[in-house]
Write an enzyme that holds these catalytic residues in place. Sequence first.
Site, mmCIF file in Angstrom:
data_model
loop_
_atom_site.group_PDB
_atom_site.id
_atom_site.type_symbol
_atom_site.label_atom_id
_atom_site.label_comp_id
_atom_site.label_asym_id
_atom_site.label_seq_id
_atom_site.Cartn_x
_atom_site.Cartn_y
_atom_site.Cartn_z
ATOM 1 C CG ASN A 197 40.084 43.774 44.237
ATOM 2 O OD1 ASN A 197 39.884 42.561 44.386
ATOM 3 N ND2 ASN A 197 41.054 44.253 43.477
ATOM 4 C CD1 TRP A 198 37.208 42.283 49.990
ATOM 5 C CD2 TRP A 198 36.504 40.219 50.525
ATOM 6 N NE1 TRP A 198 36.065 42.416 50.747
ATOM 7 C CE2 TRP A 198 35.619 41.163 51.085
ATOM 8 C CE3 TRP A 198 36.252 38.863 50.723
ATOM 9 C CZ2 TRP A 198 34.501 40.785 51.839
ATOM 10 C CZ3 TRP A 198 35.145 38.486 51.477
ATOM 11 C CH2 TRP A 198 34.281 39.437 52.032
ATOM 12 C CE LYS A 199 44.385 44.659 45.738
ATOM 13 N NZ LYS A 199 45.493 45.369 45.147
ATOM 14 C CG HIS A 212 42.751 44.908 39.513
ATOM 15 N ND1 HIS A 212 44.090 44.816 39.809
ATOM 16 C CD2 HIS A 212 42.196 45.645 40.505
ATOM 17 C CE1 HIS A 212 44.334 45.460 40.942
ATOM 18 N NE2 HIS A 212 43.193 45.979 41.389
ATOM 19 C CD GLU A 241 46.654 43.598 42.184
ATOM 20 O OE1 GLU A 241 45.755 42.785 42.431
ATOM 21 O OE2 GLU A 241 46.930 44.546 42.943
ATOM 22 C CD GLU A 289 41.645 50.052 40.906
ATOM 23 O OE1 GLU A 289 41.348 50.126 42.098
ATOM 24 O OE2 GLU A 289 41.989 49.001 40.352
ATOM 25 N N GLY A 334 48.049 49.630 46.226
ATOM 26 C CA GLY A 334 48.761 48.848 47.237
ATOM 27 C C GLY A 334 50.092 49.441 47.651
ATOM 28 C CB SER A 340 46.720 53.946 48.543
ATOM 29 O OG SER A 340 47.694 52.995 48.117
ATOM 30 N N GLY A 382 41.090 48.337 47.820
ATOM 31 C CA GLY A 382 41.783 47.069 47.995
ATOM 32 C C GLY A 382 42.033 46.790 49.460
ATOM 33 N N GLY A 383 43.247 47.063 49.906
ATOM 34 C CA GLY A 383 43.672 46.716 51.268
ATOM 35 C C GLY A 383 42.688 47.131 52.356
HETATM 36 C C1 PEP Z 1 42.791 47.661 44.101
HETATM 37 O O1 PEP Z 1 43.339 46.583 44.191
HETATM 38 O O2 PEP Z 1 41.890 47.809 43.274
HETATM 39 C C2 PEP Z 1 43.227 48.748 44.975
HETATM 40 C C3 PEP Z 1 42.789 49.946 44.735
HETATM 41 O O3 PEP Z 1 44.083 48.407 46.000
HETATM 42 P P1 PEP Z 1 44.548 49.347 47.230
HETATM 43 O O4 PEP Z 1 43.319 50.069 47.743
HETATM 44 O O5 PEP Z 1 45.101 48.400 48.238
HETATM 45 O O6 PEP Z 1 45.554 50.301 46.685
#
Ligand code: PEP
Length: 251
Positions: free
Chosen positions: A9-11, A95, A97, A167, A173, A212, A233-234
């Site tokens: 997920n590049w957000k 998600h 967010e 999640e 994040g 994470s 994500g990141g």
């Molecule tokens: C996400 O945004 O779905 C996520 C899991 O982010 P991160 O891996 O950065 O925690």
Amino acid sequence: MRRPMVAGNWKMHGTRASVAELTQGLSQLSLSSGIEVAVFPPALFINTVIDGLAKTKIVVGAQNSAVQSEQGALTGEVAPSQLAEVGCKLVLIGHSERRQVIGESDEVLNRKFAAAQAAGLKPVLCVGETLEEREAGKTLEVVGRQLSSIIDAFGVSAFANAVIAYEPVWAIGTGLTASPQQAQDVHAAIRQQLAAQDAEVAEGVQLLYGGSVKAANAAELFGMPDIDGGLIGGASLNADEFGAICRAAGN
Ligand code: PEP
């Protein structure tokens, strides 16, 4: 037999230059045939990424889509049918967010889920608890409720063509990761909730863990019996790191 999936997920990250570089890096990864790999770029870059990954096994998804399946008068939204037409295969629904920052309700997410399936996209339903909810011992209640919202509206068979990503909000994040056992406990509860209504659907659905995940902790998480891969994500913004996570899923 469930195939592991690793999804990035590049957000809301990326410029033309960084997206081109990341796509180029991904196109050079050597990926195990036994796993499914997906990336979710910002909507603006979906076409470019689809073109750049056309010769790879990586499929492209959207981070969001409209509450109605077909194109029409809905300013600022992207219809699932438009996403499908350009070659998207998946869409993230719910998600944290979007639930927390944008305020999307279960009712809105139900409509997005159904609209996505109607257009032939596979929804990846994201569920998870906040830190306060975990500390209050409400994790399974919260996740169960988010899942029930879809089951009550469309029946458990809706998950025959969907993916679920657990999640925990406190792990997204933040650098904090659920321990493999904490994640497994929630994944097992999700599968049991589905199995109570349809054992075959429960056995077949891919349950991803997100929060994470990085190359250093992926193998341990993916080694748990009910964790079928990850939503990243990141760490998905770096092709080498993402490739290492894919290798952990393939082993
Ligand atoms: C996400 O945004 O779905 C996520 C899991 O982010 P991160 O891996 O950065 O925690």
